[in-house]
Design an enzyme around this catalytic site. Structure first.
Site, PDB file in Angstrom:
ATOM      1  CG  ASP A 112      -1.972   1.088   1.186  1.00  0.00           C
ATOM      2  OD1 ASP A 112      -1.877   1.983   0.311  1.00  0.00           O
ATOM      3  OD2 ASP A 112      -2.872   1.075   2.039  1.00  0.00           O
ATOM      4  CB  THR A 113       2.402   3.227  -2.756  1.00  0.00           C
ATOM      5  OG1 THR A 113       1.215   3.393  -3.532  1.00  0.00           O
ATOM      6  CG2 THR A 113       3.226   2.077  -3.320  1.00  0.00           C
TER       7      THR A 113
END
Length: 156
Positions: free
Chosen positions: A26-27
């Protein structure tokens, strides 16, 4: 570790304190979050001082009381002090992704736009293999230079 962008979300495994976890890359997340139901009961945690934003409303938010040793998907050494809450899956946030050297790349096309159009008209589906059952090679065959000057085209 590499993951192609598709309808499947990019997940990878990490080993924290010797225990394996699978999580979503999850950037957008600043910190990594472990699902409460996966957090080992004998690992210490405390009520979090700050809340979590972006995952809806979480009534119980904890944080590990210790900084934990972590091995990334390719055995990258890292440390993490994750948040813990009731979410359906673990999230690997920027705190770990940066230590792992994660990057998002967009490779140059292997073929010219013209050749891509021709192949598409012939029934080629990007990402699938060549052939009747789409199970053939997915990348071009790499040409190898014949340094010995032997074989086809060279006298023996």
């Amino acid at each position: 570790w590499a993951s192609q962008v598709s309808e499947n979300r990019p997940v990878c495994k990490a080993i924290i304190q010797g225990k394996q976890f699978e999580g979503l890359v999850d950037t957008e997340a600043d910190v990594s979050i472990i699902a409460l139901n996966q957090w080992p009961k004998n690992w210490p945690k405390q009520k979090a001082v700050t809340g979590l934003v972006g995952i809806g409303t979480a009534s119980e938010v904890y944080q590990s009381t210790e900084i934990l040793h972590c091995l990334g998907p390719d055995n990258q050494e890292s440390t993490v002090q994750p948040m813990i809450t009731s979410i359906p899956l673990n999230l690997w946030g920027q705190d770990l992704l940066q230590q792992w050297g994660a990057e998002i790349t967009m490779p140059a096309p292997l073929y010219s736009p013209t050749s891509q159009k021709i192949m598409t008209k012939m029934g080629y589906i990007p990402g699938k293999g060549l052939g009747k059952n789409e199970d053939g090679i997915k990348v071009p065959v790499e040409a190898k230079i014949n340094q010995k000057r032997e074989g086809i085209g060279y006298p023996f």
